[in-house]
Design an enzyme around this catalytic site. Structure first.
Site, PDB file in Angstrom:
ATOM      1  CD  GLU A 442      43.572  58.163  77.658  1.00 49.61           C
ATOM      2  OE1 GLU A 442      43.427  57.352  78.021  1.00 49.61           O
ATOM      3  OE2 GLU A 442      42.807  59.443  76.654  1.00 49.61           O
ATOM      4  N   GLY A 443      40.801  54.492  80.843  1.00 51.03           N
ATOM      5  CA  GLY A 443      41.011  54.040  82.107  1.00 51.03           C
ATOM      6  C   GLY A 443      40.100  54.147  83.114  1.00 51.03           C
TER       7      GLY A 443
END
Lengths: 600, 600
Positions: A442-443
């Protein structure tokens, strides 16, 4: 696996005393009759029981067995399907979904509290239902009415699950490089072809169908991020009545071997002219994706807090039980063979660190979840804007900071166990391995850092920052006369001033060299994280101090104050390093050319 | 597994330019004809070739297969035995051993450099020969002439290996709780009974016999640490001629499942009236053990540096190759689909951090290894005392600090890989899992911290500290006029003053509350570690700067200076947090009673 007991007392403290849910949801019609301390308690009772008794016992099993792929079929660890069936039977998948499609319309806040427990008990298992929410949310926000009718009811009931298919081998942080193709069929559907990797819950045996949300390129799409569209690609095709039909051409070609979260199937998915349906406008897929992405980032923040709590609980039990050496000031338990290690200040510091991050992280994630709820229902445009700005700012902070702190806490958890922390049977090392994914997916932390400093802080010219610091200043002003918390409030005030001045410093530097933003970003993110947590700890201290002043003898409040004090005295000192690093500027980072980095 | 190339250029920089080995060993008769740049090069060539080609390819295999126990027999992963045979054939086990028993009498320094490479290539495999040194060293220092004659030749040749059997389920950091019993037999031997856990290389199929060094209690021994004796307990009994005879009653009853180092057999060993022989004086076993313990701690420090280097190399290769996003200041490689991630400052900062800890750690461990050599041969009593004091001080610092930094570097290594860092096939997550043991075994970080601040600093009333800071001050004075390094030297000066003043602060506090020592210890350890590394980085910078001033255009020296600068500008700022934490004192750590720590 260490024992875990849902920290209900502290959860209720946050819900009822810090967020005051009965009061704070009462102004919104949508939440009438849906929010009360009693109702939350009922749900949390059921969820805690489910987590502690159904999925906690499967955590070590899942880690040991992992998932397997045979003849194109993915099998999850023993017990995972039965637990999922029970979860569906209890109605959890529909908790926050819209009522018109069978949902219960309850607040995100409640689901966040429940997700805390599922993650603490069994991260890998918890990801299966959690991923579905991304698909539901995307279809709900961007789907046509027909798409909603077809897909939402079965996703909401839990009969089907969902995935998000973004990453490809060459395209991770940089989704602009996505190559998967979508070619229009004659009937309005598309033929999706390409390979996606790292697809969590990408295939499994828990549900009868899986709804993939896939990033792909239409023919002649512009290059880069502005040429990506979003598609619904079900594992089994679905007929007009929404029933599962024949198998679609999407198969799991392999499962990744990973450091942790073994019980979750991380799939390579091959799409070979699989039938898909455009969702949202052409070429705007990445924009639509952000709806999901921000929710996923907040959910990841919750994972950080959950493992901080689980590793705290494991370490605390061990520290009270394990006997080793004597307190430096003399035996504290002379009748025992040695003192329990909780008497040693180094051990106690680790426990207090875990406690401070778990409890502080709880307030922060619950507060954010509450804001998400309010943003979704408020009729007040100014309030909505203000909250959306807060969410924009706090999403990268909460995601990166709480996951990094989760990694730290899980490390302390092992450390308290000494050599036993390294041994699988105690479960502490699994917590550390599972936790580690959250700083990557998610980054990454570094992606969050540049999102925070570049896109959120500098691009808004300080507006987002002032919005948040203004809120904190208001809190300080409101309570500045309250005995016992002034030292914290004035420390918090100082930090706000420093935060702004560091921001100005970087903004000025970045004017002449944009790389200064990148060079400052990670330190800036940590600095912001520590200040943000200082704010929520001040809120907690304010409530606890009020209770004590009103005569409460509940030692919970004393412990809360002592933990706040520890956070302010010991953990906040870390801001000094980050501030100094920011003020050094980026020159030493750029001074070495890429080709000068070598070792042979 | 990421590729690894022995960093020979930097190793030679440390050996020949920083430590100047030809000069610094030349005064000692024992090392005549044993130390030259050329000789070291020959050994390092052979060792690098062995490590890169024989054991590096087995690292992932070992992790995947682990060891197995069947019918009482422990089997190591495929290829481990063949590699060990080759290692023996090449003569490595005898490298530093005394010549009278077949050793080559070479410096510890050389072995440290080789251990760096074995660890970087295959930590689990490297532990088998490494553990033997503990046994050899113990027998050499404390054994009778007969014991030496019987055990040393075959340990030195590598035909047999050794272990150290200290830990029991209830006795880890606190060896005073050891319960294993030693009952005298009529023939002068002892019947050893008890269970030892966490015995690394405790049983395996690499060598024909294993010599266990075991802590146990004689009948009527005093309680606690003053009642423990040391015994030699061979896996196969040994006849008077030193030949392997019948099986002794020591068996591996199970293998631990661990986070990492899967290729090394971590055994539970059961001694059931096994035949053993007292080594060293009765009840003085723990004291004898320290000979081994300090060497093991230094060897663990080397492991920290080795993984810092390995994870740096892996991350660097990936960062140059992986394309994602564009530099914030505009495309740097416009012809490519995106820029290689090494252009991003956050990535570059991680690489520089790894480089700084790997190269700084190399200087520190090699310097210490050199001192160990000198302490062993010098005839100058004052010099010997001075060096032994340095070793006493630096052992806990090097052990704890370099292993913690190794954990940090291995985390950066994964982070540079993004999601791919979590996937086993890239090998970065294995480095992180293997590395993690080093902060736990041979005394946890917290144990090192209290050893440093309590036993070494405060108990010596500052003598050990002043001995080291005096040496650094001498270095500063010597080079204070050298252009280009003054800012570093004055920063180093400031840090020395701060180190002393923090020491005085804690000493004063500890007078009234001994727990203040414990509360300050971990921050004090980190502070000491950063200053120590600042010293060795100043040494490196001094050499590099001299070369540049003398006209060298070798970019190695520029890179060395830039890395020193990065260390001074960015990593040293971490001392600010630790100093502030020490100055806060321990009150907030003690304020919460053990029973107030709870969560339900």
């Amino acid at each position: 696996m260490p024992d875990y007991i849902a920290p209900r007392r502290d959860m209720n403290f946050v819900l009822n005393e810090v967020l005051k849910i009965e009061e704070s949801y009462s102004g919104f019609e949508y939440y009438q009759d849906k929010v009360s301390a009693e109702l939350f308690n009922q749900y949390l009772d059921v969820a805690a029981d489910f987590c502690q008794n159904e999925i906690l016992p499967l955590n070590a099993v899942g880690d040991r067995q992992g998932c397997s792929l045979k003849d194109g079929v993915v099998t999850t660890p023993d017990g995972f399907k039965a637990a999922y069936d029970k979860y569906v039977e209890l109605g959890f998948p529909s908790l926050t979904a819209r009522e018109e499609f069978g949902g219960q319309g309850l607040p995100n806040l409640l689901r966040t509290a429940i997700q805390e427990m599922t993650t603490a008990c069994n991260w890998a298992w918890g990801m299966y239902p959690s991923l579905s929410h991304g698909a539901m949310r995307t279809i709900n926000h961007h789907g046509t009415e027909q798409q909603k009718q077809i897909y939402l009811p079965k996703l909401i009931s839990g009969q089907w699950t969902g995935t998000m298919c973004l990453t490809e081998a060459q395209a991770g942080s940089d989704l602009g490089q996505v190559r998967t193709k979508a070619v229009p069929n004659e009937n309005g559907s598309y033929a999706i072809s390409g390979e996606k990797i790292f697809i969590s819950a990408g295939d499994h045996d828990l549900a009868e169908n899986i709804v993939h949300i896939v990033l792909a390129r239409l023919p002649n799409a512009p290059a880069g991020t502005r040429g990506i569209s979003l598609f619904i690609v079900p594992k089994f095709n679905v007929d007009a009545e929404g029933n599962k039909a024949d198998r679609n051409n999407v198969i799991c070609s392999s499962l990744e071997h990973k450091m942790g979260i073994h019980g979750n199937a991380t799939c390579v998915l091959n799409f070979d002219a699989a039938r898909g349906y455009l969702i949202g406008p052409e070429h705007k897929g990445l924009l639509c994706m952000f709806t999901f992405m921000n929710a996923a980032r907040l959910s990841t923040a919750t994972q950080g807090l959950a493992i901080s709590e689980a590793s705290y609980q494991g370490a605390l039990a061990y520290a009270k039980d394990r006997l080793a050496l004597r307190a430096l000031g003399g035996a504290q338990f002379p009748e025992k063979a040695a003192d329990p290690i909780i008497v040693h200040p180094a051990v106690r510091s680790m426990l207090l660190t875990q406690k401070a991050f778990a409890e502080g992280g709880r307030i922060l994630t619950y507060l954010i979840a509450h804001w998400v709820d309010v943003a979704g229902v408020t009729q007040d445009a100014a309030e909505k804007k203000k909250i959306e700005d807060l969410l924009a700012l706090l999403t990268p902070i909460a995601k990166a900071f709480l996951t990094e702190m989760g990694v730290e806490c899980s490390k302390h958890g092992m450390q308290v166990f000494g050599g036993h922390g390294y041994i699988s049977e105690h479960g502490m090392e699994q917590l550390a391995r599972d936790m580690r994914i959250a700083c990557l997916y998610e980054g990454t932390t570094e992606i969050q850092a540049i999102d925070l400093l570049g896109r959120k802080i500098l691009k808004s010219d300080g507006v987002l920052l002032n919005n948040f610091t203004g809120m904190i200043e208001h809190f300080i002003a409101e309570h500045q006369n309250q005995t016992g918390i002034q030292p914290m409030l004035s420390k918090l005030s100082e930090l706000l001033a420093e935060w702004k001045s560091l921001t100005d410093f970087v903004a000025e530097k970045a004017k002449t060299n944009p790389d200064e933003t990148g060079a400052a970003s990670v330190d800036y993110l940590y600095f912001s994280g520590y200040v943000t947590l200082a704010y929520v700890w001040a809120k907690a201290a304010q409530v606890a101090q009020s209770q004590i002043a009103a005569g409460s003898t509940d030692e919970f409040y004393q412990a809360k104050l002592a933990t706040a004090q520890f956070y302010y005295s010991k953990l906040l000192n870390r801001t000094k390093t980050h501030a100094a690093n920011i003020l050094e500027g980026g020159e030493v980072v750029f001074s070495l050319d890429p080709e000068a980095f070598k070792f042979d």
